[in-house]
Design a protein around this motif. Structure first.
Motif, short mmCIF file in Angstrom:
data_model
loop_
_atom_site.label_atom_id
_atom_site.label_comp_id
_atom_site.label_asym_id
_atom_site.label_seq_id
_atom_site.Cartn_x
_atom_site.Cartn_y
_atom_site.Cartn_z
N LEU A 1 0.87 -1.21 -0.03
CA LEU A 1 0.00 -0.14 0.12
C LEU A 1 0.85 0.96 0.03
O LEU A 1 0.73 2.37 -0.81
CB LEU A 1 -0.95 -0.03 1.35
N GLN A 2 2.07 1.27 0.98
CA GLN A 2 2.81 2.25 0.88
C GLN A 2 3.58 2.72 -0.64
O GLN A 2 3.57 3.99 -0.78
CB GLN A 2 4.18 1.87 1.73
N GLY A 3 3.67 1.73 -1.41
CA GLY A 3 4.13 1.90 -2.74
C GLY A 3 2.96 2.70 -3.50
O GLY A 3 3.54 3.41 -4.56
N LEU A 4 1.69 2.38 -3.30
CA LEU A 4 0.71 2.99 -4.10
C LEU A 4 0.37 4.58 -3.77
O LEU A 4 0.05 5.25 -4.30
CB LEU A 4 -0.37 2.14 -4.23
N MET A 5 0.52 4.64 -2.33
CA MET A 5 0.01 5.93 -1.88
C MET A 5 0.65 6.71 -1.24
O MET A 5 0.41 7.77 -0.69
CB MET A 5 -1.34 5.48 -0.85
N GLU A 6 2.15 6.53 -1.19
CA GLU A 6 2.96 7.24 -0.17
C GLU A 6 3.08 8.91 -0.68
O GLU A 6 3.10 9.64 0.16
CB GLU A 6 4.25 6.66 -0.24
N ALA A 7 2.98 8.91 -2.13
CA ALA A 7 2.99 10.11 -2.61
C ALA A 7 2.07 11.15 -2.19
O ALA A 7 2.16 12.26 -1.92
CB ALA A 7 3.33 10.16 -4.09
N THR A 8 0.76 10.56 -1.96
CA THR A 8 -0.09 11.44 -1.50
C THR A 8 -0.73 11.48 0.10
O THR A 8 -1.33 12.14 0.59
CB THR A 8 -1.61 10.92 -2.13
#
Length: 200
Positions: A122-129
């Motif tokens: 999940l971190q790889g998908l949402m870390e930017a936001t």
């Protein structure tokens, strides 16, 4: 392809538009039966047939305008085409109703595999936001993994025990509201493990 700036309202319209159109079309055609090539089709099947190209077009436009679509959106689109297509081809609405179950099983399973490896996909998908400390990502991932499996079970219960109309309302509003409420209830995690964007 590098990401491009896209108007948030347009992005939301492209992501949610097909679902809204599906719901509206279903309400208009739910009680009608259409004879095509000598075969009778319920309104639900025709609406499903229209939903497939609409999803393809909206996802294609989203990719063209933003330069990016998430893996979750790609997986969802593939399952819409496969199971929506099966419903239309076999004239059997059950295939399309199973689709959310498979989507949530895939998402929950993927997060579960990452957890077994000590990672948060999940971190790889949402870390930017959504910047969080590693501990926060692991907590959120465990909860979301369980939540996805719960939604898969709930979808199975609804479509197998309730009317098609009830399932359409559930899919359109219930699932969307459930995901929104899930993230709304994770405030304590965001507060405790959140990282200020200007930090460092």
């Amino acid at each position: 392809m590098a990401g491009k700036t896209i108007d948030p309202k347009l992005k939301t319209a492209l992501e949610l538009g097909p679902i809204v159109v599906f719901f509206a079309a279903y309400l208009l055609l739910k009680d009608r039966v259409f004879t095509i090539g000598g075969t009778e089709y319920q309104g639900f099947i025709l609406v499903t047939a229209g939903f497939i190209p609409l999803m393809l077009i909206s996802t294609g436009l989203l990719w063209k305008l933003s330069g990016h679509v998430s893996k979750m959106q790609v997986i969802t689109l593939v399952l819409v085409v496969i199971f929506g297509g099966l419903s239309v081809w076999l004239n059997d609405e059950r295939f399309f109703k199973i689709k959310p179950t498979l989507i949530y099983l895939l998402f929950g399973g993927a997060l579960g595999v990452g957890l077994l490896r000590g990672e948060s996909y999940l971190q790889g998908l949402m870390e930017a936001t959504l910047p969080l400390q590693p501990e926060g990502w692991m907590i959120l991932t465990r909860r979301l993994c369980a939540f996805f499996f719960g939604l898969a079970v709930l979808n199975e219960v609804i479509w197998r025990t309730q009317t098609t109309e009830t399932w359409v309302y559930f899919k359109t509003f219930g699932l969307t509201a459930a995901i929104f409420l899930f993230f709304m209830t994770q405030g304590a995690v965001f507060k405790k493990y959140g990282i200020e964007k200007d930090q460092g």
